[in-house]
Enzyme design. Structure first.
Site, PDB file in Angstrom:
ATOM      1  N   SER A  46      -0.373   7.135   6.561  1.00 37.20           N
ATOM      2  CA  SER A  46      -0.338   8.442   7.196  1.00 37.20           C
ATOM      3  C   SER A  46       1.100   8.979   7.260  1.00 37.20           C
ATOM      4  CB  SER A  46      -0.983   8.356   8.581  1.00 37.20           C
ATOM      5  OG  SER A  46      -1.256   9.623   9.101  1.00 37.20           O
ATOM      6  N   ASP A 204      -7.604   8.982   6.174  1.00 41.52           N
ATOM      7  CA  ASP A 204      -6.440   8.308   6.747  1.00 41.52           C
ATOM      8  C   ASP A 204      -6.560   6.786   6.646  1.00 41.52           C
ATOM      9  OD1 ASP A 204      -4.375   7.377   8.359  1.00 41.52           O
ATOM     10  OD2 ASP A 204      -4.658   8.927   9.875  1.00 41.52           O
TER      11      ASP A 204
END
Length: 352
Positions: A46, A204
């Site tokens: 991320s 993610d």
């Protein structure tokens, strides 16, 4: 925070995901490069993938601060089509699974910043290190979650084996964008297998491993030649998402938060943080991890002011400086390899 001339020492870096809090990661990496540590490989999830990509492309020291300052978080929150509708729009976008934000502005920004550093595809980040498996000879590896296949993937390592794609031809910005697609908040990305035609949905990487501290560790039991440092972000009053960054906060929906959504938030928080917190509790991991205090800055604090952003960057810089000033690589190896080499193989850092 001026850069001084130092003997360059290699180190691998693992950078935790953290949304807006990732500004602190940039400060920590800047301090490491200023103190003479040169990233050999970087693993990130991320926000850690974003900062790691810039560092892998050659950004160092205050240059990382300059790049961070150019990131307009208000633009990052680029509402998707249905989410622009008043009142019910955000809720419909959430329930539809397409996310509140498109993520296109962020994708373009990452691609442009990397291009300015001379990096476009993973082929630009190849390294000549015969001690590594051929698939892992890249300066950057990004963690993503493949919802279609139900597994964690590491890009570019898995491009060929999982998707039948040439890793050298894949844009770095695409992998970073995929790793930052927080479920329900950012629109997921897709990747089509060149052999089977199956299209995977990527989100993610923090869903499965927000702090992949062991991703660069050697697994053959041999002594590493240099350390692997981790950088994590904590937020007052407690680490992680918590009350500061409620995933389903009423500021988006303008309704009280129902108990089921609160429970779902807690479930996702535990999924993202639980495994990594257990890893962090291991003494040989804690001893090589830099903790950056993000104060009250939240995961999705897109309204952060330039002053607060700089304060967070500086906090990361100071945290890394203080950690590195007391870190002793030889003492670390003596302490954590003695009488436990077999048990700890692949778990104490380093690549060669």
């Amino acid at each position: 925070m001026a850069t001084t001339a130092r003997r360059r020492r290699p180190a691998d870096l693992v950078l935790e995901g953290g949304g807006v809090k990732g500004i602190g990661l940039a400060g920590a990496v800047a301090a490491m490069t200023d103190r003479g540590w040169e990233p050999h490989r970087i693993s990130g999830t991320s926000a850690g993938a974003l900062v790691g990509a810039m560092a892998a492309a050659g950004a160092a020291g205050e240059q990382l601060g300059e790049i961070t300052a150019r990131l307009n978080f208000r633009e990052v929150a680029d509402r998707s089509g249905i989410a622009r509708l008043p009142l019910a729009g955000p809720a419909l976008a959430f329930l539809g699974g397409q996310g509140l934000y498109q993520g296109e502005w962020l994708h373009t920004w990452v691609a442009e910043e990397l291009a300015a550093l001379g990096v476009h595809t993973f082929g630009d980040l190849r390294i000549d290190d015969p001690s590594l498996p051929p698939a892992q000879r890249y300066r950057l590896v990004v963690t993503c979650s493949d919802l279609t296949l139900g597994q964690l993937v590491r890009l570019p390592w898995d491009y060929r084996t999982v998707y039948g794609l040439d890793p050298d031809e894949q844009p770095v910005a695409d992998a970073v964008r995929a790793s930052m697609a927080i479920p329900f908040l950012f629109k997921p990305t897709t990747l089509t297998n060149a052999r089977t035609g199956v299209t995977s949905t990527l989100v993610d990487g923090g869903l499965l491993s927000n702090f992949p501290i062991d991703s660069l560790d050697r697994t053959d039991g041999r002594e590493p030649a240099f350390p692997t440092f981790g950088v994590t972000i904590t937020t007052a009053p407690k680490p992680g998402i918590g009350d500061n960054v409620a995933l389903f906060h009423s500021r988006w929906f303008d309704i009280p938060q129902p108990a089921p959504l609160r429970l779902l938030e807690q479930l996702i928080t535990t999924m993202i943080l639980g495994r990594d917190q257990a890893v962090l509790n291991q003494p040989w991991v804690a001893a090589r991890t830099i903790h950056v205090d993000a104060g009250a800055v939240g995961l999705l604090d897109f309204g952060i002011t330039p002053a607060r952003a700089r304060a967070l960057y500086d906090a990361g810089y100071v945290a890394a400086e203080e950690f590195l000033a007391r870190f002793d690589w030889r003492a670390y190896k003596r302490r954590f390899r003695r009488d436990s080499q077999e048990a700890m193989a692949g778990s104490i850092g380093g690549t060669r």
